[in-house]
Each structure stands twice: as structure tokens, then as C-alpha cells.
Design a protein around this motif. Structure first.
Motif, PDB file in Angstrom:
ATOM      1  N   ALA A 131       0.832  -1.203   0.000  1.00 36.55           N
ATOM      2  CA  ALA A 131       0.000   0.000   0.000  1.00 36.55           C
ATOM      3  C   ALA A 131       0.868   1.255   0.000  1.00 36.55           C
ATOM      4  N   PRO A 132       0.363   2.352  -0.550  1.00 36.24           N
ATOM      5  CA  PRO A 132       1.139   3.601  -0.581  1.00 36.24           C
ATOM      6  C   PRO A 132       1.385   4.152   0.816  1.00 36.24           C
ATOM      7  N   VAL A 133       2.418   4.973   0.920  1.00 39.13           N
ATOM      8  CA  VAL A 133       2.751   5.584   2.204  1.00 39.13           C
ATOM      9  C   VAL A 133       2.494   7.089   2.113  1.00 39.13           C
ATOM     10  N   PHE A 134       2.390   7.716   3.278  1.00 31.64           N
ATOM     11  CA  PHE A 134       2.093   9.145   3.352  1.00 31.64           C
ATOM     12  C   PHE A 134       3.174   9.808   4.183  1.00 31.64           C
ATOM     13  N   LYS A 135       3.695  10.898   3.683  1.00 35.62           N
ATOM     14  CA  LYS A 135       4.811  11.572   4.339  1.00 35.62           C
ATOM     15  C   LYS A 135       4.303  12.541   5.396  1.00 35.62           C
ATOM     16  N   GLN A 164      -9.735   1.868   2.147  1.00 36.92           N
ATOM     17  CA  GLN A 164      -9.345   1.154   0.928  1.00 36.92           C
ATOM     18  C   GLN A 164      -9.606   2.010  -0.306  1.00 36.92           C
ATOM     19  N   THR A 165     -10.681   2.780  -0.292  1.00 33.62           N
ATOM     20  CA  THR A 165     -10.984   3.642  -1.433  1.00 33.62           C
ATOM     21  C   THR A 165      -9.897   4.694  -1.634  1.00 33.62           C
ATOM     22  N   VAL A 166      -9.434   5.291  -0.550  1.00 36.94           N
ATOM     23  CA  VAL A 166      -8.353   6.284  -0.660  1.00 36.94           C
ATOM     24  C   VAL A 166      -7.101   5.649  -1.258  1.00 36.94           C
ATOM     25  N   LEU A 167      -6.754   4.464  -0.775  1.00 39.79           N
ATOM     26  CA  LEU A 167      -5.560   3.783  -1.291  1.00 39.79           C
ATOM     27  C   LEU A 167      -5.712   3.474  -2.777  1.00 39.79           C
ATOM     28  N   ASP A 168      -6.921   3.109  -3.187  1.00 42.74           N
ATOM     29  CA  ASP A 168      -7.159   2.858  -4.607  1.00 42.74           C
ATOM     30  C   ASP A 168      -7.039   4.139  -5.423  1.00 42.74           C
ATOM     31  N   VAL A 169      -7.578   5.229  -4.895  1.00 38.63           N
ATOM     32  CA  VAL A 169      -7.566   6.504  -5.626  1.00 38.63           C
ATOM     33  C   VAL A 169      -6.144   7.022  -5.824  1.00 38.63           C
ATOM     34  N   VAL A 170      -5.312   6.916  -4.807  1.00 38.39           N
ATOM     35  CA  VAL A 170      -3.966   7.487  -4.914  1.00 38.39           C
ATOM     36  C   VAL A 170      -3.027   6.616  -5.736  1.00 38.39           C
ATOM     37  N   THR A 171      -3.416   5.395  -6.029  1.00 40.74           N
ATOM     38  CA  THR A 171      -2.555   4.517  -6.828  1.00 40.74           C
ATOM     39  C   THR A 171      -3.071   4.322  -8.246  1.00 40.74           C
ATOM     40  N   SER A 206      -0.111  14.044  -3.930  1.00 42.29           N
ATOM     41  CA  SER A 206       0.326  14.075  -5.321  1.00 42.29           C
ATOM     42  C   SER A 206      -0.100  15.382  -5.960  1.00 42.29           C
ATOM     43  N   SER A 207       0.822  16.000  -6.669  1.00 42.08           N
ATOM     44  CA  SER A 207       0.490  17.236  -7.383  1.00 42.08           C
ATOM     45  C   SER A 207       0.013  16.927  -8.806  1.00 42.08           C
ATOM     46  N   LYS A 208       0.160  15.679  -9.212  1.00 48.83           N
ATOM     47  CA  LYS A 208      -0.249  15.274 -10.551  1.00 48.83           C
ATOM     48  C   LYS A 208      -1.748  15.029 -10.577  1.00 48.83           C
ATOM     49  N   SER A 209      -2.454  15.742 -11.448  1.00 48.87           N
ATOM     50  CA  SER A 209      -3.906  15.589 -11.507  1.00 48.87           C
ATOM     51  C   SER A 209      -4.271  14.304 -12.248  1.00 48.87           C
ATOM     52  N   MET A 210      -5.347  13.697 -11.818  1.00 46.16           N
ATOM     53  CA  MET A 210      -5.782  12.444 -12.432  1.00 46.16           C
ATOM     54  C   MET A 210      -6.609  12.723 -13.683  1.00 46.16           C
ATOM     55  N   ASN A 211      -6.506  11.824 -14.633  1.00 47.56           N
ATOM     56  CA  ASN A 211      -7.287  11.929 -15.865  1.00 47.56           C
ATOM     57  C   ASN A 211      -8.716  11.475 -15.584  1.00 47.56           C
ATOM     58  N   LEU A 212      -9.655  12.406 -15.605  1.00 47.38           N
ATOM     59  CA  LEU A 212     -11.046  12.092 -15.299  1.00 47.38           C
ATOM     60  C   LEU A 212     -11.955  12.239 -16.518  1.00 47.38           C
ATOM     61  N   ASP A 213     -11.372  12.157 -17.712  1.00 47.55           N
ATOM     62  CA  ASP A 213     -12.170  12.271 -18.929  1.00 47.55           C
ATOM     63  C   ASP A 213     -13.163  11.118 -19.024  1.00 47.55           C
ATOM     64  N   ASN A 214     -14.394  11.459 -19.306  1.00 50.03           N
ATOM     65  CA  ASN A 214     -15.446  10.461 -19.528  1.00 50.03           C
ATOM     66  C   ASN A 214     -15.700   9.562 -18.317  1.00 50.03           C
TER      67      ASN A 214
END
Length: 603
Positions: A58-62, A149-156, A308-316
Motif C-alpha cells: 500500500a502507498p505511504v504518506f509523508k 481502501q478507497t483512498v488507497l485505490d484513488v492514490v494509486t 500528489s500534485s499530478k492531476s488524475m485523468n477524469l475524462d469520460n
């Protein structure tokens, strides 16, 4: 420091002390945010370094904080390492799990109560917020498991094709009537407050518009009706008409649930963008803006890291279809698998006819001879001391004798024995008295039950008992013997799995066979390959029939057989793990209708 919270870290102590930067899990981050908000008295936080995680973990948080305490695992008590984090240790008591630890923090809070809170604080009415364990509460499971679990899915996830289901579930929840057990009293109080505000405004307006004495003219007196107003609120009023909305997650008051969800949604707002929530999840957006505008909440937002500063692709991106129900268990629209009863006579007979010769384990009567003199047992471990209603005392003492005798025959000095689903500790405390050279853990998810057990243990001055307030899932320690007296339904299977995984001996007396169900994805029925000729419906049908064991009932004999079938399946599973298993009945049979006793010894 006797009272301490332990959170997991993935940064070595030396590295942290050099750079003041810590990699932590999401559960640890949520717990730390709650700790910083509440600033509890006589309670500190320690981060425990765990070995480096793999790429697939799982991702880690600083966390960029100074003056944190970071320790290696060799400096941590064994009781703490026996549970999943977060963990709290207070003398001889261990509390594990996000919601339970968060509740403990709130109870020892030092910061002032907000005007947005209930009179009883963050834990709300009767301190009940997130009190029920996630095994039985839809709402607690959402806050403690699902949204994490939803947060972990979203950030990965790099590209999201549809809105996560749990975000839709929360949006639907906010759109539903508030369902809390004191909702009518709450509605009356809010209506009274609103009326007082309106009356105050009228009073001010009238005083400003009131003519001088010389302009006053006498007015005819208006008679007030003594009749009850038609719009008065009582229990016949529909909940939908109470005019109470979800200003916060659980209703009109800011609670611990909002604090837990705040961290999770803060991260998802960073990842998905506020426009996504405002357009697709407007009620969630309104809720989030509302709580983040509270000054005291604003003060802790900066602690939550920019993931993350990178925006997610939410097209469609699309919105999936989800049951339009709230997250309250009491929602009448919620699906309840227990409402379907597999007890039609034809179904039961068809299920029993699917059994093959050799599948069922032979059952014998327990042949032990009681050597226990209850007159010599201290009050704290003695059912006759008044801890139970009179009608239960004799039967409870007989149950305890049966299980205790089985444990005495397989226990050795130095063993660690876990009384799973211990309730108020009747069996565990009795074993602690009989086996002073063994260590006993009372594991129970209900706080009040453990407090009663702890009081009795302290009065007896026993030093070999520890109290673990947590769900079965959160306990991961090694032990020698697992015992459970009447763990209900699926709980008996979870206890058995714990014993098998730890390669520990077990003494189990199951209960509530009709409560076994297929909604728990951790358990698959049938349990063993021996019983795989039964399909799920047949298995559950036999489970329901196993509860037909009432005294002087014409189906009692068949109910006892069905109990034996379900327990035979459990025994066969243990045999497949290399165990030698015996199944007997408690003596006398009248001590309980659920009288099967499973004893397993690993090879």
C-alpha cells in the motif's frame, strides 16, 4: 508513560531524526490527525519502524513533523506487536483498530468542545459514535475499512473510469434522513432552538417598532389556545418529516466520524480535484466545505500531506449504479441477508440427502469427571458470586467446567491462552485462576464487557491476565491455545482460522449456527473439501436447521444432527491442516442447547 498510542512507520529512526520526515500508513495518519485535534491528556504517540515495504504494498504518506518519537520493534511490548496498528496500550489493556483507538483519544481530549458538536462531545449521544465494531456495523466498517481502501485505490490509480462505489455510497447517505436512536428528541430540541431564535428576532423587531407611550392604544386581549399544536413532534411523525439534514456525517453535529473522514477526503480532493466532487458528488462537496470552514479543523489541515500534485485523468468518468440506501444499519431499505430463512422442510430434507457416508464426524459425550469445588473458587471467577441471573448460574458453571477441563488436559506451564469473544470474561478469568503459570488474554470488541472483566480481575489481584479490546481481525499474535464459548455464527469460524494460522490448540463450543452467512468474504462455506458436495444454499439451510434445538421440540434430534454436520465441516478443515480433532457434547446436555465441543491438537 503507561498510556501510549503506537502507530506504524516505514522510516528508520536514524533517518527520521536526520531529515524530520516520516513515511506512515493511512491508518496511522488518520489516527495522528485525531490525536493532534484532541490533544489528549496523559497520552503520547510513538511511531514503530517496520521493515521496508515491497513495491506492491500500500502507498505511504509523508509526515513532516518534528519531535516525534520513532522506535524499533525490539523496544515495543509484545502485547502491542500482537495487533495490527493503530494500537493503544494502557497498563494491562490493549486497544486496537482505528475506530476504537480514535474513541479512546476522544475520551481523553483536552481541547475545548466546538459549538458544532453535541453536548456530549465528539462521541455524541451517550458516547455512541462508532462504538459498534465493524463486524456488525455498516457505518463503522465504512469509516474504518471501506473508505480507507478507497483512498488507497484513488492514490494509486492513474486513470479512473468511474467514481468509486464507496464515494457514491457516502453521497447517498448524506441524501437520506438522519437515523440515530434519539432522533425525535433531537428534532424537538432543534425545533425549540429555532423557535427561540425566531422569537428573539421578533422581540427585537417589535421593540424597534414599538410606539411611544403617548401613541399606544389599548388592544383587545388575544386568548391562547390550550390545544396541542397539530405540528408538534412525536414518535408518529415520519423521520423524513423531521427536517433534520446531514450537515455532518452523522447528522446535525460534528462527530468523530467527520474527523476520520476528513483526512480521507482531504487526500481524495487533492487527487481528484474539487471540481470533480462539486459536479458529481454535490452533497459530499457541501459537507467537505462545511467541516473545513470550522476554525479548529482548519488548524490541522496543513498536517495532512500533499500526496500528489499530478492531476488524475477524469475524462469520460461515469457514475456506477449503487443501492440508494444510507450507511445506517437501521435503514429499512438496506438488504439484510438474515431475513431469508432456509428452513422449509423440503429444503432441509434435500440438503441432508446430499450428504455422503463418512462426511459427518462421530460425536461422543464428554467423559470428564468434575474435580472443581466452586466453594474454593474466588468470587471474581465464580458464577455463584452474583455476576449472572439466578436462572443461568448452574448452567454457566457446568459450561465452564466442561471447557476448563478440556483446557487443563492440554495446557502447559508458560502457555499463552486466548479467550476469543470473551464477553465479560467468565471462562478466561476462571482459566486464569486455575492456570496461574499461564498467561490469559481476554479478547473482546465490546468495551463495557471488558471493563467489567477487568474490575473482577483486579479485585482478585490476578497478574496473568491481559485485556484486548479489538475485532478478531486486528489480533495477529502467536498463541498456544485458543478457546471460545458460544462465539456466534461466523465468529466461531474466524476463531478457528486464527488457531489454524497460529498452529495453536483449540477448544471451541460454537453457537448460533443459523447466523453463518456468505456475506463475509473472509469465510467460504463449506469450510472443508470433504463437504464440497454441498452447495451454499444447502449448507446454510442445514445451519438454520441446527438452531432448532429447543427443549421438548419434535425437531430437536434433527437440530442436533445439523449442529454436528456444521461442526464436522469445521473439524474436517482442521484435519486438512494436520490437526487431530475430537467432537463431544457438554455434560450434562441440559447445560446448553448448543453443546458441541471441538478440541483440536496440531500434529
Amino acid at each position: 508513560m503507561n498510556n501510549r498510542i503506537y502507530l506504524e512507520s516505514f522510516t528508520k529512526p536514524a533517518v527520521y531524526y536526520k531529515f524530520n520526515e516520516l513515511d506512515i500508513s493511512l491508518e496511522s495518519l488518520v489516527s495522528y490527525i485525531i490525536f493532534k485535534f484532541c490533544k489528549p491528556c496523559e497520552l503520547d504517540v510513538v511511531f514503530i519502524f517496520k521493515e521496508a515495504i515491497t513495491e506492491n504494498s500500500a502507498p505511504v504518506f509523508k509526515l513532516n513533523e518534528v519531535d516525534l518519537k520513532v522506535l524499533d520493534t525490539e523496544d515495543i511490548p509484545w502485547q502491542v506487536l500482537s495487533c495490527n496498528f493503530p494500537v493503544l496500550k494502557s497498563e494491562d489493556t490493549i486497544v486496537a483498530g482505528l475506530c476504537s483507538v480514535a474513541r479512546y483519544i476522544c475520551k481523553h481530549r483536552s481541547t475545548k468542545k466546538l459549538c458544532e458538536e453535541n453536548d456530549e462531545g465528539l462521541l455524541s449521544f451517550r458516547k455512541g459514535c462508532l462504538q459498534a465494531p465493524n463486524e456488525v456495523s455498516v457505518w463503522t466498517k465504512f469509516c474504518e475499512v471501506d473508505i480507507i481502501q478507497t483512498v488507497l485505490d484513488v492514490v494509486t490509480t492513474e486513470q479512473m473510469k468511474e467514481v468509486p462505489i464507496n464515494l457514491i455510497r457516502f453521497e447517498n447517505h448524506l441524501n437520506k434522513p438522519v437515523r440515530v436512536h434519539n432522533v425525535y428528541r433531537l428534532a424537538r430540541e432543534l425545533k425549540k432552538e429555532n423557535k427561540n431564535v425566531i422569537d428573539k428576532k421578533k422581540e427585537i423587531t417589535n421593540s424597534l417598532n414599538e410606539p411611544s407611550n403617548k401613541d399606544r392604544s389599548s388592544k383587545p386581549r388575544k386568548w391562547k389556545s390550550n390545544c396541542r399544536k397539530a405540528h408538534e413532534i412525536d414518535c408518529t411523525t415520519k423521520i423524513e418529516d423531521l427536517n433534520i439534514s446531514h450537515k455532518f456525517a452523522e447528522g446535525p453535529f460534528f462527530t468523530l466520524a467527520d474527523l476520520i473522514l476528513l483526512t480521507c477526503y482531504r487526500i481524495m480532493f487533492q487527487r481528484l480535484g474539487s471540481n470533480c466532487f462539486e459536479s458529481l458528488l454535490p452533497l459530499t462537496y457541501k459537507w467537505y466545505v462545511n467541516i473545513t470552514s470550522i476554525p479548529d479543523v482548519k488548524d490541522i489541515l496543513d498536517i495532512i500531506p500533499q500526496f500528489s500534485s499530478k492531476s488524475m485523468n477524469l475524462d469520460n468518468i461515469s457514475i456506477p449504479v449503487v443501492d440508494d440506501v444510507s450507511l445506517y444499519k437501521s435503514d429499512p431499505k438496506r438488504h439484510n441477508p438474515k431475513k431469508r430463512l432456509f428452513t422449509k422442510e423440503l429444503d432441509i430434507e434435500n440438503a441432508l440427502s446430499a450428504l455422503k457416508i463418512g462426511m459427518e464426524l462421530s460425536v461422543t459425550n464428554n467423559q470428564y469427571k468434575s474435580t472443581i469445588s466452586w466453594n474454593n473458587v474466588p468470587d471474581g471467577a465464580n458464577p455463584f458470586a452474583g455476576h449472572l441471573p439466578d436462572v443461568r448460574i448452574v448452567r454457566k458453571s457446568q459450561q465452564l467446567e466442561n471447557l476448563a477441563q478440556a483446557v487443563l488436559e492440554i495446557a502447559q506451564d508458560g502457555d499463552l491462552i486466548v479467550d476469543f469473544c470473551s464477553g465479560s470474561g467468565h471462562l478466561g478469568i476462571f482459566l486464569a485462576h486455575l492456570l496461574p503459570n499461564c498467561t490469559i488474554i481476554l479478547l473482546e470488541n465490546k468495551e463495557q464487557s471488558l471493563l467489567r472483566a477487568r474490575k473482577r480481575v483486579h479485585e482478585m489481584c490476578l497478574k496473568n491476565v491481559y485485556f484486548f479490546q479489538c475485532n478478531l481481525d486486528f489480533f495477529v499474535g502467536k498463541f498456544n491455545i485458543g478457546v471460545a464459548l458460544h462465539a456466534c455464527g461466523v465468529a466461531s469460524d474466524l476463531v478457528l482460522d486464527k488457531c489454524l494460522k497460529a498452529n495453536a490448540k483449540f477448544v471451541l463450543c460454537p453457537c448460533c449456527y443459523g447466523s453463518v452467512n456468505a456475506t463475509n468474504n473472509r469465510i467460504v462455506y463449506p469450510r472443508s473439501s470433504t463437504f464440497n458436495s454441498l452447495n451454499l444454499d444447502q449448507y446454510l439451510c442445514i445451519g438454520h436447521a441446527a438452531d432448532q434445538t429447543h427443549k421438548d421440540h419434535h425437531l430437536t434430534e434433527r437440530g442436533a444432527r445439523c449442529m454436528g454436520i456444521i461442526d464436522s465441516d469445521r473439524a474436517r478443515l482442521a484435519e486438512e491442516h494436520g490437526y487431530s480433532v475430537t467432537m463431544s457434547r457438554l455434560t450434562p446436555l441440559s447445560c446448553t442447547p448448543k453443546n458441541n465441543l471441538l478440541i483440536g491438537i496440531p500434529s
